[in-house]
Design an enzyme around this catalytic site. Structure first.
Site, PDB file in Angstrom:
ATOM      1  N   LEU A  12       0.832  -1.206   0.000  1.00 31.83           N
ATOM      2  CA  LEU A  12       0.000   0.000   0.000  1.00 31.83           C
ATOM      3  C   LEU A  12       0.861   1.247   0.000  1.00 31.83           C
ATOM      4  O   LEU A  12       0.464   2.298  -0.473  1.00 31.83           O
ATOM      5  CB  LEU A  12      -0.896   0.032   1.238  1.00 31.83           C
ATOM      6  CG  LEU A  12      -1.991  -1.023   1.335  1.00 31.83           C
ATOM      7  CD1 LEU A  12      -2.657  -0.950   2.693  1.00 31.83           C
ATOM      8  CD2 LEU A  12      -3.024  -0.812   0.242  1.00 31.83           C
TER       9      LEU A  12
ATOM     10  N   VAL B  84       5.095   2.963   1.223  1.00 33.32           N
ATOM     11  CA  VAL B  84       6.369   2.841   1.904  1.00 33.32           C
ATOM     12  C   VAL B  84       6.569   4.125   2.685  1.00 33.32           C
ATOM     13  O   VAL B  84       6.442   5.206   2.125  1.00 33.32           O
ATOM     14  CB  VAL B  84       7.525   2.668   0.893  1.00 33.32           C
ATOM     15  CG1 VAL B  84       8.831   2.461   1.618  1.00 33.32           C
ATOM     16  CG2 VAL B  84       7.243   1.511  -0.036  1.00 33.32           C
TER      17      VAL B  84
ATOM     18  N   PHE C  74       9.001   4.431   8.386  1.00 36.69           N
ATOM     19  CA  PHE C  74       9.107   3.315   9.308  1.00 36.69           C
ATOM     20  C   PHE C  74       9.318   1.990   8.576  1.00 36.69           C
ATOM     21  O   PHE C  74       9.996   1.096   9.055  1.00 36.69           O
ATOM     22  CB  PHE C  74       7.819   3.285  10.128  1.00 36.69           C
ATOM     23  CG  PHE C  74       7.672   2.108  11.049  1.00 36.69           C
ATOM     24  CD1 PHE C  74       8.162   2.174  12.335  1.00 36.69           C
ATOM     25  CD2 PHE C  74       7.032   0.957  10.628  1.00 36.69           C
ATOM     26  CE1 PHE C  74       8.019   1.094  13.186  1.00 36.69           C
ATOM     27  CE2 PHE C  74       6.888  -0.120  11.479  1.00 36.69           C
ATOM     28  CZ  PHE C  74       7.384  -0.058  12.779  1.00 36.69           C
TER      29      PHE C  74
ATOM     30  N   ASP D  71       3.259  15.364  12.380  1.00 30.75           N
ATOM     31  CA  ASP D  71       3.408  15.101  10.947  1.00 30.75           C
ATOM     32  C   ASP D  71       2.034  15.098  10.266  1.00 30.75           C
ATOM     33  O   ASP D  71       1.673  14.163   9.576  1.00 30.75           O
ATOM     34  CB  ASP D  71       4.151  13.782  10.727  1.00 30.75           C
ATOM     35  CG  ASP D  71       4.782  13.690   9.341  1.00 30.75           C
ATOM     36  OD1 ASP D  71       4.881  14.743   8.667  1.00 30.75           O
ATOM     37  OD2 ASP D  71       5.163  12.583   8.935  1.00 30.75           O
TER      38      ASP D  71
END
Ligand SMILES: *[C@@H]1O[C@H](CO)[C@@H](O)[C@H](O)[C@H]1NC(C)=O
Ligand SMILES: *[C@@H]1O[C@H](CO)[C@@H](O)[C@H](O)[C@H]1NC(C)=O
Ligand SMILES: *[C@@H]1O[C@H](CO)[C@@H](O)[C@H](O)[C@H]1NC(C)=O
Ligand SMILES: *[C@@H]1O[C@H](CO)[C@@H](O)[C@H](O)[C@H]1NC(C)=O
Ligand SMILES: *[C@@H]1O[C@H](CO)[C@@H](O)[C@H](O)[C@H]1NC(C)=O
Ligand SMILES: *[C@@H]1O[C@H](CO)[C@@H](O)[C@H](O)[C@H]1NC(C)=O
Ligand SMILES: *[C@@H]1O[C@H](CO)[C@@H](O)[C@H](O)[C@H]1NC(C)=O
Ligand SMILES: *[C@@H]1O[C@H](CO)[C@@H](O)[C@H](O)[C@H]1NC(C)=O
Ligand SMILES: *[C@@H]1O[C@H](CO)[C@@H](O)[C@H](O)[C@H]1NC(C)=O
Ligand SMILES: *[C@@H]1O[C@H](CO)[C@@H](O)[C@H](O)[C@H]1NC(C)=O
Ligand SMILES: *[C@@H]1O[C@H](CO)[C@@H](O)[C@H](O)[C@H]1NC(C)=O
Ligand SMILES: CC(=O)N[C@H]1CO[C@H](CO)[C@@H](O)[C@@H]1O
Length: 841
Positions: free
Chosen positions: A506, A508, A511, A624
């Site tokens: 889905l 990258v 993490f 974020d």
């Protein structure tokens, strides 16, 4: 034609001799190889010798094929032939003098009847370092690729191994292995935040990503004693950068001890950019260059200066910044060099700006200066190899060459030495460079320090000291003792994701990778697999579990369980069928959202953030907030995701958390940037950017746009201040938004984007205002369109995809890396389902 060439070549030699008062550097090792060619090839004034004809060369023609250009459209002569290997193959170079060498590689998929080189996968490693990993021209926006590396060779041979991937071939058109002066790159540079000397560079490999001649023309191997290419800087100049070219005659450049034409040719120092007379209210601004980079690496930044613009000494004083971190304060060139027109350079080590994919360098006037001006002559940006000794991706040489004994090589091409006589000259050169006095870097400063290393950064060699231990993340929880939902065995995870099938990828992220999975009972889940090697990953893994296990909210993505078997770090989340909000705004060709849907999504996200800030025992700052971290479920309910960067907020007696700047460029609170103090108002700022993005359907930062438009926060604010936000909003919304609703929305976004945190509203106020904007929209559409049929899905209207940045840079471009956001977007092929009005009016 031939004669003209020769004449210009002779002229070039002549001018070269005239200009250089120095004995020029002669490299002890100087291999220029034209692979697969049948004749010498002259390129940029240098002769490349065929690999098959190189003196004392042994070529076992086992499985190599020669390809010559059948088409006449070859960009440069060096690309007209290639050698193709069907199996792993090596070039071995005998090294006369150990030390740093340039390794330059030329690739061009020459047309060839037996193999389609465009789809060939290229992997190139040295004995120690991965240079190129699984690169293919298929996804590359350029016809050829040039790569330059600087590698410290510490043995008598350098082996370049080319590895084809299964069933494919590998090829190369040209190779250079050329010595460089030993003092060109030293072990130390200055790390930023706080400024402090930093050592360990000599054992690392570099890859040139940018090398610029500010305000000057393109220079190539004919103009540079070390065969380097310097390009003009214009295309990297950023917002508000009003610049002016200045130049002097190259012969006026006075090299001091320690700096030579090998540092940079005098053409670099003889041209510069200075601050132009900006047509702006205040004439104090920064000249900024912005560079797309791979955020998973650290960079060595070398800035070249030379005061060719001042009339008198000590009149020019300015500052230099890297990603808005101060790099040089109150730089007064003439007081350091004692004269005008004297070259000076400094090295810095930095990461990409926070976890975004750009790196920026600025110069601007210093507050103590009498005159408002700043200058820069040249800039080099080199990628530094990571802890896996790789310059491309996350594989080490050991993993790419499992049986790394040299016997395993199927084909050996030995390129022997032919440079006997050069050795004597080399000795002279060596003495010369040994005698040079090196300018010392500043003395160490006190205080704790850290280098904000990227996730997969050089943790072994470069980490300064602490990373997160004293901050809020470090509430190291014991995984077993907390209620974290269901535990999954690794086998269950393998079954759910079909052994991490790449088809189910889905996205990258920093993490790790996120896969779609299906549990035994048929439930769809999102499986996030952390990279086990990354220490920071472990910290974020814990943070995320820690955060999510405490938080349950309709507008936060919920954690279903986790797996820590076999030192895996896997989190299992609820699956969000409609993917990230960003894909519904632009870039993925999904049907446009209606205004009402957009408001509802913003309200949902605002609820989630409001809960984070106020709902839990301790306030939580997301850090974020961006449109890729707002996910939509199958009913288009917005949920905030990705707590990897979250910090618990200030305790009651403090007003902020002091912390490393993290987050995404374009969304980052300018105050947080400046002061590195985190408050919940930093999230409010980022949310303001999200609101503008939702309205205008364009990325937060888009460097290909005209300068004043690059940053959405600035661009939209100028229109908002004029009360003309409707001029830049999504074309799909024109005529469908009630002016009152738009006005409220614009005002809310404007308040969020206030320069100072104290002037920004709380998330609760934002929420209230957005709900009001929704109400205004509904009351107006109740008058005009009695039946709101969710008429948002107008098929056939294509959203224009805005490229995040121009990749067409010739010399640079390792652009094989897909940025996180792009990957997420590409992966969002989720089925678009009809909006079910959650309010059911
Ligand atoms: C670089 O070298 C080439 C070939 O000698 C020459 O034509 C060109 O003018 C040089 N560039 C500069 C800036 O001197
Ligand atoms: C090719 O170049 C090499 C080195 O410059 C030289 O020794 C050799 O004679 C050249 N060969 C031809 C065929 O020109
Ligand atoms: C190489 O890249 C291709 C896509 O470009 C991918 O399908 C393949 O799995 C990669 N191979 C390796 C060994 O990583
Ligand atoms: C190549 O194929 C072999 C056997 O099929 C497999 O073990 C190996 O992992 C493959 N290598 C790559 C790089 O895909
Ligand atoms: C290369 O590496 C060796 C061994 O680590 C070191 O002594 C030497 O200074 C390095 N040379 C350069 C130019 O960095
Ligand atoms: C500055 O110089 C470069 C190269 O000489 C040229 O391409 C560019 O147009 C110049 N810029 C201005 C503003 O004159
Ligand atoms: C900076 O210096 C240059 C060269 O002297 C000059 O042309 C330019 O106007 C100066 N810029 C400002 C903002 O004063
Ligand atoms: C650009 O210039 C304008 C006008 O001087 C100023 O308000 C704005 O803050 C500047 N933006 C940046 C990023 O420097
Ligand atoms: C230049 O940029 C730095 C870092 O972003 C900032 O601190 C400084 O105020 C800027 N200077 C001007 C004159 O805008
Ligand atoms: C709303 O949808 C219904 C059924 O799908 C349709 O019959 C009706 O014409 C639509 N109304 C409007 C205003 O589009
Ligand atoms: C790719 O190349 C084409 C043609 O040269 C160009 O128009 C386009 O902007 C490039 N795209 C990127 C992302 O660089
Ligand atoms: C190796 C080779 O055959 N190179 C040729 C490529 O094409 C140019 C002109 O198109 C020829 O001059 C080269 O000889």
């Amino acid at each position: 034609m031939k004669i003209v060439k020769w004449v210009s070549f002779v002229l070039a030699m002549f001018s070269f001799l005239v200009d250089e008062s120095f004995a020029s550097y002669t490299p002890p090792d100087n291999y220029l190889i034209a692979c697969g060619s049948s004749q010498n090839i002259t390129f940029q004034g240098r002769t490349f010798v065929p690999d098959s004809q190189h003196s004392s060369l042994v070529l076992e023609t086992g499985n190599s094929i020669v390809a010559a250009n059948s088409s006449s459209r070859v960009p440069f002569p060096i690309y007209q032939s290639a050698r193709i290997f069907t199996e792993k193959a090596s070039y071995n170079f005998e090294i006369q003098q150990q030390g740093r060498h340039w390794v330059r590689l030329y690739f061009f998929p020459v047309k060839n009847p037996s193999h389609d080189l465009t789809s060939a996968s290229l992997t190139v490693v040295t004995d120690e370092f991965v240079l190129l990993n699984n690169f293919t021209f298929k996804n590359y926006n350029g016809s050829y690729m040039f790569k330059e590396y600087a590698i410290n060779v510490t043995s008598d041979t350098l082996t370049l191994t080319l590895i084809p991937s299964n069933g494919s071939v590998v090829f190369v058109n040209g190779i250079e292995v050329v010595s460089m002066p030993n003092d060109l790159f030293i072990d130390q540079a200055l790390a930023l935040i706080p400024s402090e000397p930093f050592s360990g560079l000599s054992v690392l490999a570099f890859e040139t990503v940018y090398r610029l001649n500010m305000g000057g023309p393109l220079l190539n191997a004919q103009n540079d004693t070390l065969g380097r290419t310097w390009e003009n800087d214009l295309k990297y100049l950023h917002v508000n950068s009003s610049v002016l070219n200045v130049s002097v005659s190259p012969s006026t450049i006075k090299y001091p001890a320690g700096v030579s034409p090998e540092t940079a040719p005098n053409w670099v120092y003889a041209t510069a950019e200075t601050m132009g007379d900006a047509n702006v209210a205040q004439n104090s601004f920064n000249v900024t260059w912005v560079f797309p980079v791979d955020p998973n690496f650290s960079y060595l930044i070398r800035a070249h200066f030379c005061d060719i613009m001042s009339i008198s000494l000590n009149s020019l004083v300015f500052d230099m910044f890297v990603n808005s971190d101060i790099a040089l304060r109150s730089l007064d060139l003439s007081s350091i060099t004692g004269n005008l027109a004297v070259p000076y350079y400094r090295d810095f080590v930095s990461n990409a700006s926070t976890d975004s994919n750009t790196l920026s360098v600025s110069v601007g006037p210093d507050s103590v200066a009498d005159i408002t001006n700043a200058t820069m002559n040249g800039l080099e940006i080199m990628k530094i190899s990571n802890s896996l000794k790789s310059l491309d991706g996350l594989s080490s040489v050991e993993s790419l060459l499992p049986s790394s004994s040299s016997k395993a090589n199927k084909i050996g091409i030995i390129v022997g030495s032919s440079v006997g006589a050069v050795a004597a000259i080399a000795l002279v050169g060596l003495c010369y460079y040994c005698c040079i006095v090196r300018r010392q870097s500043k003395s160490p400063q006190q205080g704790h320090s850290w280098l904000p290393l990227p996730l997969y950064g050089n943790s072994q060699t470069l980490t300064k000291s602490t990373l997160s231990q004293k901050s809020g993340t470090a509430s190291c929880i014991s995984i077993a003792s907390t209620n974290l939902g269901r535990f999954f065995s690794f086998q269950e995870i393998l079954d759910a994701t079909n052994k991490f099938d790449e088809k189910l990828l889905l996205g990258v992220g920093g993490f790790g990778r996120v896969y779609k999975g299906t549990l035994e009972d048929g439930t769809n889940v999102a499986v996030k697999r952390g990279n086990p090697r990354s220490e920071q990953g472990i910290a974020e893994f814990r943070t995320e579990i820690d955060m999510l296990s405490k938080l349950r909210h309709r507008h936060l993505v919920s954690l279903i369980g986790y797996c820590d078997e076999r030192s895996e770090m896997i989190l299992v989340y609820e699956y969000m069928a409609n993917g990230p909000l960003r894909s519904h705004l632009y870039g993925a060709d999904l049907p446009p959202l209606s205004w009402k849907q957009r408001l509802e999504i913003c309200i949902g996200a605002a609820r989630g953030l409001h809960y984070l800030h106020t709902g839990a025992a301790q306030s939580i700052i997301h850090r974020d907030v961006k449109t890729t971290n707002i996910l939509l479920d199958d009913n288009f309910v917005a949920k905030v995701a990705d707590f990897g960067l979250s910090k618990t907020g200030p305790a009651l007696d403090q007003t902020h958390v002091s912390t490393a700047v993290k987050g995404s460029f374009g969304y980052l609170d300018p105050e947080y940037f400046r002061r590195q103090q985190l408050t919940d108002k930093s999230d409010v700022y980022s949310f303001g950017v999200v609101l503008m993005e939702v309205l205008c359907t364009r990325p937060a930062l888009n460097p290909v746009l005209p300068r004043e438009q690059v940053n959405i926060a600035e661009w939209a604010m100028t229109w908002q201040k004029k009360g003309m936000l409707d001029q830049i909003m999504d074309q799909n919304l024109v005529g469908k938004v009630s002016p009152a609703s738009l006005k409220k929305f614009g005002e809310t976004a404007e308040k969020c984007l206030a320069e100072h945190g104290v002037d920004r509203p709380s998330m609760g106020d934002v929420l209230w205002n957005l709900e009001y904007a929704l109400q205004l929209q509904e009351t107006s559409s109740a008058l005009t369109e009695p039946q709101d049929n969710s008429t948002n899905h107008i098929t056939g209207i294509q959203l224009t995809t805005l490229e995040p940045f121009d990749n067409s840079v010739s010399m640079i471009d390792g652009s094989n890396s897909v940025t996180d956001d792009d990957a997420e977007d590409a992966a969002t092929s989720a089925v678009f389902s009809q909006l079910v009005n959650p309010r059911g009016r």
